[in-house]
Design a protein around this motif. Structure first.
Motif, PDB file in Angstrom:
ATOM      1  N   THR A  54       0.819  -1.156  -0.381  1.00  8.45           N
ATOM      2  CA  THR A  54      -0.064   0.173   0.131  1.00  8.45           C
ATOM      3  C   THR A  54       0.951   1.019   0.359  1.00  8.45           C
ATOM      4  O   THR A  54       1.604   0.866  -0.040  1.00  8.45           O
ATOM      5  CB  THR A  54      -1.001  -0.023   1.476  1.00  8.45           C
ATOM      6  OG1 THR A  54      -0.098  -0.091   2.165  1.00  8.45           O
ATOM      7  CG2 THR A  54      -1.505  -1.490   1.195  1.00  8.45           C
ATOM      8  N   GLN A  55       0.081   2.597  -0.586  1.00 13.56           N
ATOM      9  CA  GLN A  55       1.347   3.808  -0.644  1.00 13.56           C
ATOM     10  C   GLN A  55       0.254   4.793   0.582  1.00 13.56           C
ATOM     11  O   GLN A  55      -0.849   4.576   0.044  1.00 13.56           O
ATOM     12  CB  GLN A  55       1.463   3.946  -2.053  1.00 13.56           C
ATOM     13  CG  GLN A  55       2.193   2.465  -2.841  1.00 13.56           C
ATOM     14  CD  GLN A  55       2.131   3.469  -4.296  1.00 13.56           C
ATOM     15  OE1 GLN A  55       1.824   3.990  -4.784  1.00 13.56           O
ATOM     16  NE2 GLN A  55       2.729   2.511  -5.319  1.00 13.56           N
ATOM     17  N   PRO A  57      -2.009   7.998  -0.040  1.00 10.82           N
ATOM     18  CA  PRO A  57      -3.351   8.268  -0.799  1.00 10.82           C
ATOM     19  C   PRO A  57      -2.291   9.695  -1.355  1.00 10.82           C
ATOM     20  O   PRO A  57      -3.078   9.194  -3.082  1.00 10.82           O
ATOM     21  CB  PRO A  57      -4.105   8.842  -0.320  1.00 10.82           C
ATOM     22  CG  PRO A  57      -4.012   8.001   1.836  1.00 10.82           C
ATOM     23  CD  PRO A  57      -2.787   7.964   1.485  1.00 10.82           C
ATOM     24  N   ASP A  58      -1.376  10.155  -1.099  1.00 14.15           N
ATOM     25  CA  ASP A  58      -1.506  11.283  -1.723  1.00 14.15           C
ATOM     26  C   ASP A  58      -0.123  10.663  -3.212  1.00 14.15           C
ATOM     27  O   ASP A  58      -0.242  12.046  -3.638  1.00 14.15           O
ATOM     28  CB  ASP A  58      -0.765  12.746  -1.440  1.00 14.15           C
ATOM     29  CG  ASP A  58      -1.530  12.728  -0.454  1.00 14.15           C
ATOM     30  OD1 ASP A  58      -2.805  13.143  -0.275  1.00 14.15           O
ATOM     31  OD2 ASP A  58      -0.927  13.674   1.083  1.00 14.15           O
ATOM     32  N   THR A  59       0.139  10.196  -2.871  1.00 13.33           N
ATOM     33  CA  THR A  59       1.454   9.514  -3.906  1.00 13.33           C
ATOM     34  C   THR A  59       0.387   8.860  -5.097  1.00 13.33           C
ATOM     35  O   THR A  59       1.196   8.874  -5.804  1.00 13.33           O
ATOM     36  CB  THR A  59       2.048   8.396  -3.333  1.00 13.33           C
ATOM     37  OG1 THR A  59       1.966   7.368  -2.868  1.00 13.33           O
ATOM     38  CG2 THR A  59       2.984   9.532  -2.269  1.00 13.33           C
ATOM     39  N   LYS A  60      -0.505   8.484  -5.084  1.00 16.14           N
ATOM     40  CA  LYS A  60      -1.272   7.570  -6.307  1.00 16.14           C
ATOM     41  C   LYS A  60      -2.375   9.077  -6.502  1.00 16.14           C
ATOM     42  O   LYS A  60      -2.714   9.759  -6.475  1.00 16.14           O
ATOM     43  CB  LYS A  60      -2.407   6.403  -5.025  1.00 16.14           C
ATOM     44  CG  LYS A  60      -1.505   5.628  -4.489  1.00 16.14           C
ATOM     45  CD  LYS A  60      -2.249   4.428  -3.766  1.00 16.14           C
ATOM     46  CE  LYS A  60      -2.417   3.668  -4.904  1.00 16.14           C
ATOM     47  NZ  LYS A  60      -1.836   3.562  -5.610  1.00 16.14           N
ATOM     48  N   GLU A  79      -6.197  -2.560   3.236  1.00 20.28           N
ATOM     49  CA  GLU A  79      -6.424  -1.502   2.482  1.00 20.28           C
ATOM     50  C   GLU A  79      -7.130  -0.216   2.658  1.00 20.28           C
ATOM     51  O   GLU A  79      -8.214  -0.741   2.505  1.00 20.28           O
ATOM     52  CB  GLU A  79      -6.101  -1.499   0.979  1.00 20.28           C
ATOM     53  CG  GLU A  79      -6.991  -2.241  -0.304  1.00 20.28           C
ATOM     54  CD  GLU A  79      -6.953  -2.298  -1.628  1.00 20.28           C
ATOM     55  OE1 GLU A  79      -5.382  -2.146  -1.729  1.00 20.28           O
ATOM     56  OE2 GLU A  79      -8.077  -2.653  -1.973  1.00 20.28           O
ATOM     57  N   GLN A  80      -6.635   0.891   1.994  1.00 19.87           N
ATOM     58  CA  GLN A  80      -8.193   2.581   2.178  1.00 19.87           C
ATOM     59  C   GLN A  80      -7.830   2.760   0.270  1.00 19.87           C
ATOM     60  O   GLN A  80      -7.479   1.909  -0.121  1.00 19.87           O
ATOM     61  CB  GLN A  80      -8.310   3.137   3.020  1.00 19.87           C
ATOM     62  CG  GLN A  80      -7.954   2.971   4.453  1.00 19.87           C
ATOM     63  CD  GLN A  80      -8.210   4.597   5.051  1.00 19.87           C
ATOM     64  OE1 GLN A  80      -7.574   5.481   4.665  1.00 19.87           O
ATOM     65  NE2 GLN A  80      -8.629   4.669   5.786  1.00 19.87           N
ATOM     66  N   ILE A  81      -9.368   2.704   0.467  1.00 14.87           N
ATOM     67  CA  ILE A  81      -9.773   2.731  -1.233  1.00 14.87           C
ATOM     68  C   ILE A  81     -10.759   4.453  -1.074  1.00 14.87           C
ATOM     69  O   ILE A  81     -11.458   4.339  -0.392  1.00 14.87           O
ATOM     70  CB  ILE A  81     -10.823   1.679  -1.495  1.00 14.87           C
ATOM     71  CG1 ILE A  81     -10.464   0.379  -2.113  1.00 14.87           C
ATOM     72  CG2 ILE A  81     -11.371   2.257  -3.206  1.00 14.87           C
ATOM     73  CD1 ILE A  81     -10.633  -0.892  -2.065  1.00 14.87           C
ATOM     74  N   LYS A 130      -9.550   4.999  -5.550  1.00 22.04           N
ATOM     75  CA  LYS A 130      -7.695   5.420  -5.781  1.00 22.04           C
ATOM     76  C   LYS A 130      -7.823   3.697  -4.485  1.00 22.04           C
ATOM     77  O   LYS A 130      -7.642   4.036  -3.307  1.00 22.04           O
ATOM     78  CB  LYS A 130      -7.471   6.426  -4.710  1.00 22.04           C
ATOM     79  CG  LYS A 130      -6.539   6.929  -5.306  1.00 22.04           C
ATOM     80  CD  LYS A 130      -5.843   7.395  -4.152  1.00 22.04           C
ATOM     81  CE  LYS A 130      -6.520   8.963  -4.621  1.00 22.04           C
ATOM     82  NZ  LYS A 130      -5.437  10.044  -3.706  1.00 22.04           N
ATOM     83  N   PRO A 131      -7.002   2.724  -5.548  1.00 19.76           N
ATOM     84  CA  PRO A 131      -7.474   1.382  -4.739  1.00 19.76           C
ATOM     85  C   PRO A 131      -5.833   1.213  -3.927  1.00 19.76           C
ATOM     86  O   PRO A 131      -4.407   2.663  -4.241  1.00 19.76           O
ATOM     87  CB  PRO A 131      -7.384   0.577  -4.918  1.00 19.76           C
ATOM     88  CG  PRO A 131      -7.381   0.402  -6.750  1.00 19.76           C
ATOM     89  CD  PRO A 131      -7.920   2.144  -6.891  1.00 19.76           C
ATOM     90  N   GLY A 132      -5.513   0.473  -2.922  1.00 15.37           N
ATOM     91  CA  GLY A 132      -3.926   0.495  -2.238  1.00 15.37           C
ATOM     92  C   GLY A 132      -3.275   1.404  -1.217  1.00 15.37           C
ATOM     93  O   GLY A 132      -2.138   1.548  -1.345  1.00 15.37           O
ATOM     94  N   CYS A 133      -4.036   2.107  -0.959  1.00 12.69           N
ATOM     95  CA  CYS A 133      -3.430   2.891   0.090  1.00 12.69           C
ATOM     96  C   CYS A 133      -3.851   3.034   1.152  1.00 12.69           C
ATOM     97  O   CYS A 133      -4.016   1.686   1.725  1.00 12.69           O
ATOM     98  CB  CYS A 133      -5.218   4.486   0.024  1.00 12.69           C
ATOM     99  SG  CYS A 133      -5.202   5.365  -1.472  1.00 12.69           S
ATOM    100  N   THR A 134      -2.738   3.216   2.264  1.00  9.10           N
ATOM    101  CA  THR A 134      -1.874   3.085   3.482  1.00  9.10           C
ATOM    102  C   THR A 134      -3.805   3.269   4.857  1.00  9.10           C
ATOM    103  O   THR A 134      -4.119   4.245   4.600  1.00  9.10           O
ATOM    104  CB  THR A 134      -0.740   3.693   4.332  1.00  9.10           C
ATOM    105  OG1 THR A 134      -1.402   5.027   3.916  1.00  9.10           O
ATOM    106  CG2 THR A 134       0.465   2.775   3.384  1.00  9.10           C
ATOM    107  N   MET A 135      -3.356   2.471   5.626  1.00  7.49           N
ATOM    108  CA  MET A 135      -3.864   3.088   6.825  1.00  7.49           C
ATOM    109  C   MET A 135      -3.383   2.797   7.873  1.00  7.49           C
ATOM    110  O   MET A 135      -3.275   2.378   8.517  1.00  7.49           O
ATOM    111  CB  MET A 135      -5.376   1.574   7.236  1.00  7.49           C
ATOM    112  CG  MET A 135      -6.077   1.573   6.565  1.00  7.49           C
ATOM    113  SD  MET A 135      -6.975  -0.039   6.156  1.00  7.49           S
ATOM    114  CE  MET A 135      -7.093   0.313   8.196  1.00  7.49           C
ATOM    115  N   GLY A 136      -2.193   4.320   7.518  1.00  4.82           N
ATOM    116  CA  GLY A 136      -0.918   4.692   8.388  1.00  4.82           C
ATOM    117  C   GLY A 136       0.133   4.141   8.385  1.00  4.82           C
ATOM    118  O   GLY A 136       0.595   4.849   8.831  1.00  4.82           O
ATOM    119  N   ARG A 137       0.282   2.561   7.872  1.00  8.90           N
ATOM    120  CA  ARG A 137       1.740   2.514   6.923  1.00  8.90           C
ATOM    121  C   ARG A 137       1.145   1.337   6.476  1.00  8.90           C
ATOM    122  O   ARG A 137       0.852   0.627   6.184  1.00  8.90           O
ATOM    123  CB  ARG A 137       2.314   2.222   8.607  1.00  8.90           C
ATOM    124  CG  ARG A 137       1.751   0.797   9.105  1.00  8.90           C
ATOM    125  CD  ARG A 137       2.314   0.229  11.100  1.00  8.90           C
ATOM    126  NE  ARG A 137       0.992  -1.215  11.503  1.00  8.90           N
ATOM    127  CZ  ARG A 137       1.460  -2.414  10.564  1.00  8.90           C
ATOM    128  NH1 ARG A 137       2.873  -2.949  10.173  1.00  8.90           N
ATOM    129  NH2 ARG A 137       1.180  -2.777  11.281  1.00  8.90           N
TER     130      ARG A 137
END
Length: 155
Positions: A54-55, A57-60, A79-81, A130-137
């Motif tokens: 995961t990455q 959100p601001d980088t995706k 992940e967060q979407i 926007k999938p694949g976002c971090t949830m803090g780390r």
């Protein structure tokens, strides 16, 4: 956007075509498959199995599609979407017809969804996500994305 649990996919109220595609994909035991494209019955749907970190959100960028419905199934990890309603994508790049996608910088009235192993989310054409976002780390995710051609989604 629709979401649900793979152990009770019928409870999510999916149209028959999407429910059938999800069941076909799950019958292949995607958690045991290698990364890459896997064909499903018929010519209008397939599954991409992927493994990634995961990455932030601001980088995706958000993505959207015209021809295919996305059924995203988290097989391991979480992940967060970030997502929005159809028509909410802004600052979009050129359309990629051959691969049916467009990337966008911003989603108006953006919402978030947390997907954990065993959950799925459905994104209809025109719905930015926007999938694949971090949830803090950063964390590792294995996921199957089932692509169903629009005309087959309701059948």
């Amino acid at each position: 956007m629709i979401y649900g649990d793979i152990h009770r996919p019928d409870a999510a109220g999916l149209p028959a075509g999407l429910l059938d595609a999800l069941r076909q994909a799950l019958a292949l035991a995607p958690e045991q498959l290698s990364s890459g494209r896997h064909e499903l019955a018929g010519t209008a749907c397939f599954m991409n199995v992927m493994h990634y970190s995961t990455q932030l959100p601001d980088t995706k960028k958000a993505e959207l599609h015209r021809q295919y419905v996305d059924v995203q199934v988290v097989l391991s990890g979480e992940e967060q979407i970030f997502y929005g309603a159809a028509g909410s994508a802004r600052e979009c790049e050129e359309w990629h017809d051959a691969d049916d996608y467009q990337l966008c910088q911003h989603i108006d009235n953006q919402q978030t969804l947390t997907l954990r192993a065993g959950m799925f989310a459905v994104f209809m054409p025109g719905e930015p996500h926007k999938p694949g976002c971090t949830m803090g780390r950063e964390s590792e995710v294995k996921k199957a994305v089932i692509k169903v051609r629009c005309e087959e989604a309701t059948g």
